[in-house]
Enzyme design. Structure first.
Site, mmCIF file in Angstrom:
data_model
loop_
_atom_site.group_PDB
_atom_site.id
_atom_site.type_symbol
_atom_site.label_atom_id
_atom_site.label_comp_id
_atom_site.label_asym_id
_atom_site.label_seq_id
_atom_site.Cartn_x
_atom_site.Cartn_y
_atom_site.Cartn_z
ATOM 1 N N ASP A 174 36.674 53.651 43.901
ATOM 2 C CA ASP A 174 36.299 52.346 44.436
ATOM 3 C C ASP A 174 36.410 52.413 45.940
ATOM 4 O O ASP A 174 37.488 52.620 46.487
ATOM 5 C CB ASP A 174 37.225 51.260 43.879
ATOM 6 C CG ASP A 174 36.844 49.885 44.399
ATOM 7 O OD1 ASP A 174 35.729 49.435 44.088
ATOM 8 O OD2 ASP A 174 37.638 49.293 45.143
ATOM 9 N N GLU B 49 30.066 53.600 42.932
ATOM 10 C CA GLU B 49 29.219 52.441 42.757
ATOM 11 C C GLU B 49 28.027 52.557 43.685
ATOM 12 O O GLU B 49 28.166 52.986 44.819
ATOM 13 C CB GLU B 49 30.036 51.201 43.111
ATOM 14 C CG GLU B 49 29.631 49.979 42.370
ATOM 15 C CD GLU B 49 30.631 48.856 42.611
ATOM 16 O OE1 GLU B 49 30.369 47.751 42.174
ATOM 17 O OE2 GLU B 49 31.671 49.106 43.245
ATOM 18 N N ASP C 99 41.522 47.004 43.408
ATOM 19 C CA ASP C 99 40.738 48.213 43.669
ATOM 20 C C ASP C 99 40.947 49.252 42.577
ATOM 21 O O ASP C 99 40.014 49.939 42.163
ATOM 22 C CB ASP C 99 41.110 48.811 45.031
ATOM 23 C CG ASP C 99 40.757 47.884 46.184
ATOM 24 O OD1 ASP C 99 39.880 47.015 45.986
ATOM 25 O OD2 ASP C 99 41.350 48.021 47.261
#
Ligand SMILES: [Zn+2]
Length: 380
Positions: free
Chosen positions: A197, A281, A363
């Site tokens: 993340d 991501e 996170d």
């Protein structure tokens, strides 16, 4: 695996070499600006742009009468500058097309004249280039010493072949960037899957619990940059003092840029080397930057650069990068039971699940979700 990669290192030039390099960079800049003007003229007359080859031929014909001083430098300098110009046009035209299709929102970046005010610039050399442990042999410039010993792989080892060398001045120092083709052994990689993340608070949080912090000195340095910037604008335009202040600012700015680049390289190398599958991501970069929520170091160099580095390094070290769709609610979903916390905002540092009572750093929760998504998402 045969890979093309870059190496950049600082040169230790003597006075003669500094003069020669300045001359080469000047010639490259002159050729670029000349090519740009010619390109615009030809385009106005015929509606077509001349290629780098066309321009090079024309320039060569004029060399003897109009630019005899060009003989003092390697013929690569003007030739490669014209190639850069062509690439500049190709990229701008591609972006123009993408803009029409709604895929590009930034500036088109058509080539503009190069100015000495922005530094001495650079030039690219091709042909016979040899690398030794403490020096590099360049066409026309001869043997040039390197500041760092043993970083560049010497020619002849591991099937290494130098494709080109770009010499560049930055804030009073000279660097060489080599593009080389070499054999890269890909190791067997069996270590586990990890979700990454990219930070709101930390630079990155891994699903194994590791937190990679933001480099602290960066903030301090950025403060100093701001101060130096004010110092420049306070000085009278065109004055020696203003020039001095601008040089100081340039140096400080360079330090910041180096630190950003270094941090990013360290993180991407570490991930690619130690993990078999890295799940990230697919962030919408422009949106993230507007939000100022992405960690400074990544926001500065850009997420695209993070992903680019991670992807090529993964190929070197035998790992895989998996990109999860940006619509996946990785922050809002509970990584244990899948409950969706729609009320979660960016200010909430802790994720709390109302269904299974999981309490976790937000996170880390997102990183765990990414890890879980590895199987259902596509590779880059
Ligand atoms: Zn839950």
């Amino acid at each position: 695996m045969q890979v093309v990669r870059g190496y950049r290192t600082e040169l230790a030039l003597n006075h003669t070499q500094i003069t020669a390099c300045t001359q080469h960079a000047g010639t490259a800049r002159y050729a670029y600006n000349w090519g740009l003007r010619r390109s615009q003229e030809v385009y106005q007359q015929t509606g077509k742009r001349p290629s780098a080859m066309d321009l090079h031929r024309e320039l060569n014909a004029l060399k003897e009468t109009d630019f005899p001083w060009m003989y003092a430098v390697s013929k690569c300098a003007p030739q490669e500058a014209l190639r850069n110009l062509e690439t500049g046009y190709t990229n701008a035209l591609r972006r123009a097309k993408e803009k029409k299709a709604g895929q590009w929102h930034g500036p088109l970046g058509f080539p503009v004249p190069k100015t000495r005010k922005k530094g001495l610039g650079s030039f690219r050399l091709t042909g016979s280039i040899r690398v030794f442990s403490d020096a590099i042999q360049l066409p026309r410039l001869g043997r040039v010493r390197l500041k760092e010993r043993g970083y560049l792989p010497p020619t002849g080892t591991g099937g290494m072949r130098v494709l080109s060398a770009t010499v560049r001045e930055r804030a009073g120092r000279w660097f060489v960037a080599l593009q080389v083709e070499q054999e890269q052994p890909v190791p067997e990689n069996t270590v586990p899957v990890v979700g990454v993340d990219l930070g709101v608070k930390a630079l990155a949080t891994l699903s194994d619990g590791t937190v990679i912090a933001n480099p602290k000195p960066l903030k301090r340095r950025l403060k100093k940059v701001k101060r130096l910037h004010r110092a420049v604008t306070r000085k009278q335009k065109g004055s020696q003092n203003r020039k001095k202040a601008a040089r100081k600012l340039g140096k400080q700015y360079r330090r910041v840029a180096n630190q950003r680049a270094n941090t990013l390289h360290q993180v991407t190398t570490r991930l690619a080397k130690t993990k078999a599958v890295i799940v990230i991501e697919d962030l919408h970069v422009a949106g993230m930057l507007r939000n100022h929520h992405l960690a400074q170091a990544i926001a500065d160099v850009g997420f695209a650069e993070f992903r680019r580095q991670l992807t090529y390094k993964a190929a070197w070290y035998g790992s895989r990068v998996v990109v999860v769709s940006r619509w996946e609610p990785t922050s809002k979903r509970c990584s244990r039971c899948g409950w969706l916390n729609d009320a979660l905002t960016l200010a909430d540092r802790v994720f709390q699940c109302d269904s299974c009572c999981l309490t976790l750093d937000r996170d880390l929760n997102a990183a765990l979700n990414l890890e879980r998504l590895a199987a259902s998402s596509a590779d880059t």
